[in-house]
Design a protein around this motif. Structure first.
Motif, mmCIF file in Angstrom:
data_model
loop_
_atom_site.group_PDB
_atom_site.id
_atom_site.type_symbol
_atom_site.label_atom_id
_atom_site.label_comp_id
_atom_site.label_asym_id
_atom_site.label_seq_id
_atom_site.Cartn_x
_atom_site.Cartn_y
_atom_site.Cartn_z
ATOM 1 N N VAL A 1 -17.672 2.580 -5.271
ATOM 2 C CA VAL A 1 -16.835 3.344 -6.199
ATOM 3 C C VAL A 1 -17.423 4.736 -6.382
ATOM 4 C CG1 VAL A 1 -15.952 3.510 -8.560
ATOM 5 C CG2 VAL A 1 -15.976 1.302 -7.389
ATOM 6 N N GLU A 2 -18.726 4.821 -6.578
ATOM 7 C CA GLU A 2 -19.372 6.122 -6.757
ATOM 8 C C GLU A 2 -19.194 7.005 -5.525
ATOM 9 O OE1 GLU A 2 -23.372 5.102 -7.856
ATOM 10 O OE2 GLU A 2 -22.717 4.260 -9.775
ATOM 11 N N ALA A 3 -19.244 6.402 -4.335
ATOM 12 C CA ALA A 3 -19.026 7.165 -3.104
ATOM 13 C C ALA A 3 -17.594 7.694 -3.051
ATOM 14 C CB ALA A 3 -19.316 6.297 -1.882
ATOM 15 N N HIS A 4 -16.641 6.874 -3.458
ATOM 16 C CA HIS A 4 -15.244 7.324 -3.494
ATOM 17 C C HIS A 4 -15.073 8.463 -4.503
ATOM 18 C CE1 HIS A 4 -13.245 4.616 -0.744
ATOM 19 N NE2 HIS A 4 -13.763 3.551 -1.347
ATOM 20 N N ILE A 5 -15.709 8.329 -5.647
ATOM 21 C CA ILE A 5 -15.612 9.374 -6.671
ATOM 22 C C ILE A 5 -16.196 10.677 -6.133
ATOM 23 C CG2 ILE A 5 -16.420 10.112 -8.951
ATOM 24 C CD1 ILE A 5 -16.243 7.096 -9.777
ATOM 25 N N TYR A 6 -17.323 10.597 -5.458
ATOM 26 C CA TYR A 6 -17.934 11.782 -4.848
ATOM 27 C C TYR A 6 -16.952 12.441 -3.877
ATOM 28 C CZ TYR A 6 -20.891 14.579 -1.795
ATOM 29 O OH TYR A 6 -21.411 15.607 -1.052
ATOM 30 N N ARG A 7 -16.298 11.636 -3.041
ATOM 31 C CA ARG A 7 -15.329 12.178 -2.081
ATOM 32 C C ARG A 7 -14.116 12.776 -2.789
ATOM 33 N NH1 ARG A 7 -16.975 7.325 0.528
ATOM 34 N NH2 ARG A 7 -18.425 7.833 2.194
ATOM 35 N N ILE A 8 -13.705 12.163 -3.886
ATOM 36 C CA ILE A 8 -12.593 12.713 -4.669
ATOM 37 C C ILE A 8 -12.975 14.091 -5.191
ATOM 38 C CG2 ILE A 8 -11.253 12.461 -6.801
ATOM 39 C CD1 ILE A 8 -11.457 9.375 -6.328
ATOM 40 N N TYR A 9 -14.183 14.215 -5.725
ATOM 41 C CA TYR A 9 -14.656 15.520 -6.205
ATOM 42 C C TYR A 9 -14.641 16.549 -5.082
ATOM 43 C CZ TYR A 9 -16.564 13.320 -10.497
ATOM 44 O OH TYR A 9 -16.733 12.667 -11.685
ATOM 45 N N ARG A 10 -15.138 16.173 -3.911
ATOM 46 C CA ARG A 10 -15.185 17.110 -2.778
ATOM 47 C C ARG A 10 -13.783 17.525 -2.348
ATOM 48 N NH1 ARG A 10 -19.168 16.209 1.845
ATOM 49 N NH2 ARG A 10 -18.150 18.151 2.337
ATOM 50 N N LYS A 11 -12.878 16.566 -2.249
ATOM 51 C CA LYS A 11 -11.520 16.870 -1.796
ATOM 52 C C LYS A 11 -10.763 17.744 -2.785
ATOM 53 C CE LYS A 11 -10.567 12.990 1.277
ATOM 54 N NZ LYS A 11 -9.676 11.837 1.524
ATOM 55 N N LEU B 1 -4.298 16.575 -4.828
ATOM 56 C CA LEU B 1 -4.380 15.125 -4.944
ATOM 57 C C LEU B 1 -3.718 14.417 -3.772
ATOM 58 C CD1 LEU B 1 -3.766 14.720 -8.768
ATOM 59 C CD2 LEU B 1 -5.931 14.881 -7.545
ATOM 60 N N SER B 2 -2.850 15.106 -3.042
ATOM 61 C CA SER B 2 -2.185 14.477 -1.907
ATOM 62 C C SER B 2 -3.147 14.211 -0.761
ATOM 63 C CB SER B 2 -1.014 15.333 -1.427
ATOM 64 O OG SER B 2 -1.485 16.551 -0.890
ATOM 65 N N THR B 3 -4.330 14.804 -0.798
ATOM 66 C CA THR B 3 -5.315 14.596 0.266
ATOM 67 C C THR B 3 -6.123 13.317 0.055
ATOM 68 O OG1 THR B 3 -7.040 15.873 -0.852
ATOM 69 C CG2 THR B 3 -5.547 17.093 0.597
ATOM 70 N N LEU B 4 -5.934 12.659 -1.068
ATOM 71 C CA LEU B 4 -6.702 11.449 -1.365
ATOM 72 C C LEU B 4 -6.160 10.249 -0.602
ATOM 73 C CD1 LEU B 4 -7.095 11.735 -5.244
ATOM 74 C CD2 LEU B 4 -8.606 12.613 -3.460
ATOM 75 N N SER B 5 -7.064 9.370 -0.206
ATOM 76 C CA SER B 5 -6.662 8.116 0.432
ATOM 77 C C SER B 5 -6.054 7.196 -0.636
ATOM 78 C CB SER B 5 -7.866 7.431 1.073
ATOM 79 O OG SER B 5 -8.744 6.944 0.067
ATOM 80 N N ARG B 6 -5.455 6.106 -0.169
ATOM 81 C CA ARG B 6 -4.864 5.132 -1.096
ATOM 82 C C ARG B 6 -5.925 4.597 -2.053
ATOM 83 N NH1 ARG B 6 -5.041 -0.033 -1.504
ATOM 84 N NH2 ARG B 6 -6.055 -0.331 0.504
ATOM 85 N N ARG B 7 -7.096 4.262 -1.534
ATOM 86 C CA ARG B 7 -8.170 3.718 -2.368
ATOM 87 C C ARG B 7 -8.665 4.765 -3.354
ATOM 88 N NH1 ARG B 7 -9.476 -1.196 -3.937
ATOM 89 N NH2 ARG B 7 -10.498 -2.058 -2.132
ATOM 90 N N GLN B 8 -8.779 6.012 -2.903
ATOM 91 C CA GLN B 8 -9.201 7.087 -3.798
ATOM 92 C C GLN B 8 -8.182 7.280 -4.908
ATOM 93 O OE1 GLN B 8 -9.800 10.110 -0.863
ATOM 94 N NE2 GLN B 8 -11.921 9.510 -0.483
ATOM 95 N N HIS B 9 -6.902 7.151 -4.582
ATOM 96 C CA HIS B 9 -5.866 7.226 -5.617
ATOM 97 C C HIS B 9 -6.040 6.099 -6.633
ATOM 98 C CE1 HIS B 9 -2.632 10.145 -4.306
ATOM 99 N NE2 HIS B 9 -2.617 10.210 -5.608
#
Length: 72
Positions: free
Chosen positions: A45-55, A11-19
């Motif tokens: 939001v969906e794009a951020h969620i996708y990136r969260i899943y990938r990270k 979770l530390s790899t997430l950006s502030r917005r992703q957090h």
């Protein structure tokens, strides 16, 4: 430890917005609700969620929540 203070592991790899979006997902909010709350488009939001899943190496909300709660 408070949910907003989670900052280790994957979770530390997430950006502030992703957090921010992750915290909204933990609350059970939909992409539409998150978008309204943050003043952004639901597709963003969906794009951020996708990136969260990938990270985090997850493939859905259930796996993401497992990773999140395992790091508390």
């Amino acid at each position: 430890m408070a949910a907003a203070q989670v900052s280790n592991g994957l979770l530390s790899t997430l950006s502030r917005r992703q957090h921010e979006i992750l915290m909204e997902l933990v609350k059970g909010h939909s992409a539409k609700t998150i978008a309204e709350h943050l003043g952004i488009h639901p597709r963003t939001v969906e794009a951020h969620i996708y990136r969260i899943y990938r990270k985090t190496g997850t493939h859905g909300i259930v796996q993401l929540m497992e990773v999140f709660f395992a790091q508390l």
